[in-house]
Design an enzyme around this catalytic site. Structure first.
Site, PDB file in Angstrom:
ATOM      1  N   GLU A  15       0.826  -1.220   0.000  1.00 39.11           N
ATOM      2  CA  GLU A  15       0.000   0.000   0.000  1.00 39.11           C
ATOM      3  C   GLU A  15       0.849   1.255   0.000  1.00 39.11           C
ATOM      4  O   GLU A  15       0.868   2.000   0.982  1.00 39.11           O
ATOM      5  CB  GLU A  15      -0.832   0.074   1.276  1.00 39.11           C
ATOM      6  N   ARG A  29       3.543  19.719   6.930  1.00 41.02           N
ATOM      7  CA  ARG A  29       4.657  18.847   7.300  1.00 41.02           C
ATOM      8  C   ARG A  29       5.845  19.577   7.938  1.00 41.02           C
ATOM      9  O   ARG A  29       6.412  19.074   8.914  1.00 41.02           O
ATOM     10  CB  ARG A  29       5.103  17.998   6.107  1.00 41.02           C
ATOM     11  N   CYS A  85      -0.523  33.082  11.272  1.00 35.46           N
ATOM     12  CA  CYS A  85      -0.193  33.726  12.534  1.00 35.46           C
ATOM     13  C   CYS A  85       0.390  32.716  13.514  1.00 35.46           C
ATOM     14  O   CYS A  85      -0.232  32.389  14.527  1.00 35.46           O
ATOM     15  CB  CYS A  85      -1.436  34.379  13.114  1.00 35.46           C
TER      16      CYS A  85
END
Ligand SMILES: *Cc1c(COP(=O)(O)O)cnc(C)c1O
Length: 441
Positions: free
Chosen positions: A294, A334, A365
């Site tokens: 997978e 990420r 922010c």
């Protein structure tokens, strides 16, 4: 043979006659002008090249199916491409099941996995025709059996196990070590099988499932993972007389984000997996099982880039230079989530000397909203189109509306043509779920 996951850039990347970067025959600066930024750009040729590499690399082991781990990038268009390439889908939520079904995907090539599937999601999986469910824990075994019983169905299941293999990747993306939130510990497998045999008559156990982590660069962990699983299959065969015919090895193959990354090719990983299957089936005297893998990141990661427009900049006296762009942690979580590193270019100035150290900051922010720290680029001018490579996996799929910033559009490029596969979100869509209770009106 080298495969696309070993390069930072999509396979069709070039510098064109305008002196700009082009991907899939499309000028990135023109794409930025046409569709606006931030923009996700996916190179269809790279996606198809890597799926073909997977099929080719495993062709000496016909008892294998590839399932794309949809969580890496899930849209209706990608379902169509995976269907055409003969890949199944590994789904991990009701939303992913619904998307696959809406795209007309062949649900007999899907697996549903996850560590806390809800009653509604399991029902949806069964009514949508999901082929197999990977059961993660005791609570889910009982819940799924109830649901299967009330639907008068027998459900094919795998048991998700933690094989106790540590791979050297970021702690947050390791999943196969013993102290993990995913799956049954090997010491709990017998109790699960006893329950399935004695109480859960609507569950049909067909195999085992493991997934040892993500962004993996080592072959040995796959070799070892197969050893652990096959040993377990042998033990179950001897103790219960049950022959488990399916083994799902998960995903995890790494890609190249920066020059420091040295991922292995799809061919190398395939060779290791096939060798381990052959050796361990002999060692444990079991029939070679049907194998599923997978991959997610390695299928779409390299194919995708994100385009931003350079805005304000700031040089701290005697300190860093920050260049802000019009996106950030809302379109790519990420870097702030696990200090992930990226490579970037200026799409309208790819040949300029990379002599300026700059930190590319997002527009949110949060001080942690930094897309790339201290990278070397040509001097950036306001309005430049900045291209971040290898954003195809876990970019859009982890995107948010933080600061009520709209989710970007995504285009698929191929042979000089670009097509929208995700429309840019609108302000109207942003507020469409908001409700003002009467008493506040
Ligand atoms: C995330 C995940 C994958 C895909 O991992 P990649 O590193 O993107 O290849 C495959 N299987 C399972 C069970 C997963 O949780």
């Amino acid at each position: 043979m080298k495969t696309a996951n070993q390069d930072i850039k999509p396979i069709t990347t070039k510098i064109n006659k305008n002196g700009n970067i082009e991907i899939g025959g499309c000028d990135l600066v023109e794409l930025a002008n046409q569709y606006g930024t931030p923009l996700y750009v996916y190179d269809e040729a790279t996606i198809r090249a890597i799926t073909k590499s997977y099929k080719d690399a495993f062709k000496t082991y016909p008892k294998i199916s590839m399932m794309f781990a949809a969580k890496a990038f899930m849209t209706k268009a990608i379902c169509k491409i995976m269907d055409e390439e003969g890949f199944g889908l590994d789904l991990c939520s009701g939303g992913e099941i619904f998307t696959a079904k809406s795209a007309g995907f062949d649900m007999s090539k899907t697996l549903f996995n996850g560590n806390n599937k809800s009653f509604d999601e399991l029902n949806l999986a069964i009514s949508s025709g999901v082929k197999t469910i990977s059961v993660d824990n005791f609570f889910e075994l009982a819940l799924l059996n109830d649901i299967a019983q009330s639907n008068n169905k027998t459900v094919r299941i795998l048991l998700r196990i933690t094989p106790g293999i540590e791979c050297h990747t970021h702690e947050y993306i390791q999943t196969g070590h013993l102290d993990s939130k995913f799956g049954f510990d090997l010491t709990q497998v017998d109790e699960a099988i006893d329950l399935i045999q004695e109480e859960y008559s609507n569950l049909n156990l067909v195999g085992l499932h493991a997934h040892i982590g993500s962004q993996i660069f080592e072959k040995q962990v796959y070799y070892d993972e197969i050893g652990v699983i096959f040993k377990e299959i042998k033990r179950i065969k001897d103790k219960y007389g049950i022959i488990l015919k399916e083994v799902n090895l998960g995903g995890g193959l790494g890609i190249k984000y920066t020059e420091d990354d040295k991922p292995i090719s799809v061919y190398e990983i395939a060779q290791t997996i096939i060798e381990s299957i052959e050796n361990h089936s002999k060692e444990y005297d079991i029939e070679e099982p049907y194998i599923f893998i997978e991959p997610g990141r390695s299928v779409v990661g390299t194919a995708g880039v994100t385009l931003y427009t350079a805005g304000s900049s700031k040089t701290v006296p005697n300190g860093r230079t920050y260049q802000a762009v019009d996106g950030g942690m809302s379109d790519n979580a990420r870097p702030s989530l696990y200090q992930a590193k990226y490579t970037a270019d200026i799409a309208n100035n790819p040949n300029g000397e990379k002599d300026t150290k700059v930190t590319i900051a997002g527009r949110h922010c949060e001080s942690g909203d930094i897309l790339a720290k201290d990278i070397m680029l040509p001097e950036i001018e306001e309005g430049d189109t900045i291209c971040f490579y290898t954003t195809g996996a876990y970019g859009y799929s982890m995107s948010s509306n933080y600061n009520r910033v709209l989710k970007p559009a995504a285009v698929l490029v191929n042979n000089g043509k670009s097509d929208i596969i995700i429309n840019r979100q609108t302000y109207e869509q942003l507020i469409q779920s908001d409700v003002i209770p009467d008493r506040l009106n």
